[in-house]
Design a protein around this motif. Structure first.
Motif, short mmCIF file in Angstrom:
data_model
loop_
_atom_site.label_atom_id
_atom_site.label_comp_id
_atom_site.label_asym_id
_atom_site.label_seq_id
_atom_site.Cartn_x
_atom_site.Cartn_y
_atom_site.Cartn_z
N GLY A 9 0.82 -1.22 0.00
CA GLY A 9 0.00 0.00 0.00
C GLY A 9 0.84 1.25 0.00
O GLY A 9 0.56 2.22 -0.72
N TYR A 10 1.88 1.25 0.80
CA TYR A 10 2.79 2.38 0.86
C TYR A 10 3.47 2.59 -0.49
O TYR A 10 3.58 3.72 -0.99
N LEU A 11 3.91 1.51 -1.12
CA LEU A 11 4.59 1.62 -2.41
C LEU A 11 3.65 2.12 -3.51
O LEU A 11 4.04 2.94 -4.35
N VAL A 12 2.40 1.64 -3.52
CA VAL A 12 1.41 2.12 -4.50
C VAL A 12 1.17 3.61 -4.28
O VAL A 12 1.13 4.39 -5.24
N TRP A 13 1.03 4.01 -3.03
CA TRP A 13 0.81 5.42 -2.71
C TRP A 13 1.99 6.26 -3.18
O TRP A 13 1.81 7.29 -3.84
#
Length: 147
Positions: A9-13
Motif C-alpha cells: 500500500g505504501y509503495l502504491v501510494w
C-alpha cells in the motif's frame, strides 16, 4: 512501513504521488494540470473510438468524482478546450466534446506523458517488455478487486 520493509500500500501510494508530481511538472509548460490532462486525454481517446461521452461516463472511466469532472469540465469549457451540451434524449446528461483548440492542446500533452511513461517503465525493460505487461496486468487486478 514494517521493520521488514515497505508495505504494498505504501509503495502504491508513493508511486501514485511520484507519477502525479512528474505529470504535473511535465505538463506545466503546456498550461495543463494532471487532472485537466486526464479529462482531455480520456475525452480524446473516447472520441477517437467514436463516442461522445457524458460527464458521468468520463468520471467512471477516469476514476475521478463526478462532481470534480463537472467542475473541471466547466473550467475547460471556459478556456475553450471542450464543449458541454445537454443530451437531447436525457436533459440530465451532459455530453462532452473537444474543440479544435482542445485537440491542439491535448496532442502535444499526450506525447509528453507518453515520453514520461517510457521513462517510468524503463527499469522494467520499456513499455513493450514482458515485465511491463505483467506490471499492467497486476495493476488491473488490484484496481478490479473490491475494497
Amino acid at each position: 512501513m514494517t521493520s521488514e520493509g515497505p508495505t504494498p500500500g505504501y509503495l502504491v501510494w508513493r508511486l501514485s504521488i511520484r507519477w502525479r508530481v512528474a505529470v504535473d511538472r511535465a505538463l506545466a509548460p503546456l498550461g495543463l494540470t494532471h487532472a485537466q490532462y486526464v479529462l482531455l486525454a480520456s475525452l480524446y481517446g473516447r472520441e477517437r473510438a467514436g463516442a461522445r461521452p457524458s460527464q458521468r461516463e468520463l468520471a467512471d472511466h477516469t476514476g475521478l468524482e463526478a462532481l470534480y469532472i463537472s467542475k473541471l469540465a466547466r473550467a475547460l469549457e471556459a478556456d475553450g478546450l471542450i464543449e458541454r451540451a445537454r443530451d437531447p434524449g436525457d436533459t440530465r446528461t451532459v455530453r462532452l466534446s473537444l474543440t479544435a483548440h482542445g485537440r491542439e492542446a491535448v496532442t502535444p500533452a499526450i506525447g509528453t506523458v507518453q515520453a514520461l511513461l517510457d521513462r517510468l517503465l524503463r527499469p522494467l525493460g520499456g513499455r513493450d517488455a514482458p515485465r511491463a505487461a505483467q506490471f499492467v496486468r497486476d495493476l488491473e487486478t488490484l484496481l478490479d478487486a473490491p475494497l
